[in-house]
Motif scaffolding. Structure first.
Motif, mmCIF file in Angstrom:
data_model
loop_
_atom_site.group_PDB
_atom_site.id
_atom_site.type_symbol
_atom_site.label_atom_id
_atom_site.label_comp_id
_atom_site.label_asym_id
_atom_site.label_seq_id
_atom_site.Cartn_x
_atom_site.Cartn_y
_atom_site.Cartn_z
ATOM 1 N N ASN A 142 -6.002 -12.496 -3.931
ATOM 2 C CA ASN A 142 -5.308 -12.927 -2.722
ATOM 3 C C ASN A 142 -3.905 -13.463 -3.011
ATOM 4 O OD1 ASN A 142 -7.512 -12.303 -1.057
ATOM 5 N ND2 ASN A 142 -8.487 -14.281 -1.474
ATOM 6 N N SER A 143 -3.528 -13.435 -4.270
ATOM 7 C CA SER A 143 -2.209 -13.938 -4.647
ATOM 8 C C SER A 143 -1.127 -12.930 -4.251
ATOM 9 C CB SER A 143 -2.155 -14.165 -6.158
ATOM 10 O OG SER A 143 -0.841 -14.425 -6.582
ATOM 11 N N PRO A 144 0.082 -13.415 -3.893
ATOM 12 C CA PRO A 144 1.192 -12.496 -3.624
ATOM 13 C C PRO A 144 1.704 -11.797 -4.884
ATOM 14 C CG PRO A 144 1.957 -14.772 -3.563
ATOM 15 C CD PRO A 144 0.459 -14.818 -3.660
ATOM 16 N N ILE A 145 1.292 -12.304 -6.044
ATOM 17 C CA ILE A 145 1.692 -11.676 -7.309
ATOM 18 C C ILE A 145 0.858 -10.418 -7.514
ATOM 19 C CG2 ILE A 145 1.841 -11.969 -9.810
ATOM 20 C CD1 ILE A 145 2.046 -14.991 -9.302
ATOM 21 N N PRO A 146 1.502 -9.264 -7.764
ATOM 22 C CA PRO A 146 0.747 -8.011 -7.929
ATOM 23 C C PRO A 146 -0.331 -8.127 -8.999
ATOM 24 C CG PRO A 146 3.103 -7.574 -7.803
ATOM 25 C CD PRO A 146 2.956 -9.065 -7.895
#
Length: 240
Positions: free
Chosen positions: A5-9
């Protein structure tokens, strides 16, 4: 840990996870990584995502692939700054590595027109031709050939060359090494270069030519080097 769910790919998270294991020493040079399938199953991500992470790490020099065998941890590249003029010996010592040489050729030859032009001497004038394999912790890093006027730098011996040429020039001859110009280009290893550097013919190498000058502007040396691209990289800091 991978956070979906992180915005980091996700592929970038996996890259950083693997980098961390390498930097902590949990994964060491030569270690084989588990197959892409195992990473995909462990973190419940796609194999395409794992493949992208592996590819990025290969491109950054952290990993290397062997056809039919898998993906392995690469030897870390030695980083050399381009801001200062230092010798190979000084560079290796500053990184806590043991510098070494394997002398291939040490003789006086007549300068051809190209060498004479670089050294600003008469054609056919006597020059030292010194070819060495440069080692770091006994691993071949570069094949280096120096051309130096024998009328300028006198008394060179194999023993001096096997230690530090710059230390002899500055410490014993009291000459001041001042500056250099250097060019770097990419190439592939010839068979003879590959043999000297313990790599395969066609592997990527860095071709480096350096012209070094004394404080009064006198050309000191012409150096032609072939560096292993898998073990060496150059870094420069730039300020706007």
């Amino acid at each position: 840990m991978i956070y979906k769910n992180s915005p980091i790919p996700i592929y970038y998270q996996l890259e950083e996870l693997i980098k961390g294991l390498i930097e902590k020493g949990d994964l060491k040079p030569g270690d084989a990584l588990p197959p892409e399938r195992e990473y995909a199953e462990k973190y419940q991500i796609s194999r395409m995502t794992v493949r992208q992470a592996f590819t990025d790490l290969v491109n950054e020099g952290y990993l290397f692939r062997q056809q039919g065998k898998g993906t392995f941890v690469a030897e870390r590249k030695i980083e050399q700054g381009l801001q200062g003029l230092t010798s190979f010996t000084e560079d290796m010592k500053s990184r806590g590595l043991k510098p070494g040489n394997k002398l291939i050729k040490f003789e006086i030859i007549p300068a051809d027109s190209q060498i004479a032009g670089h050294l600003k001497i008469a054609e056919y004038g006597p020059v030292y031709e010194i070819s060495r394999i440069r080692l770091a912790d006994d691993v071949p890093m570069a094949l280096e050939t120096n051309y130096i006027s024998a009328n300028l730098i006198k008394g060179l011996t194999e023993g001096i060359v096997n230690k530090s040429l710059y230390a002899y020039i500055e410490g014993q001859l009291n000459l001041r090494i001042d500056s250099a110009s250097q060019t770097i280009e990419s190439s592939i290893a010839s068979q003879s270069e590959a043999n000297f550097l313990n790599i395969s013919k066609g592997d990527p190498v860095l071709l480096i030519q350096r012209n070094t000058y004394l404080l009064d502007g006198t050309p000191l040396e012409l150096v032609k080097s072939v560096y292993r691209a898998d073990r060496y990289k150059f870094m420069i800091k730039m300020k706007r």
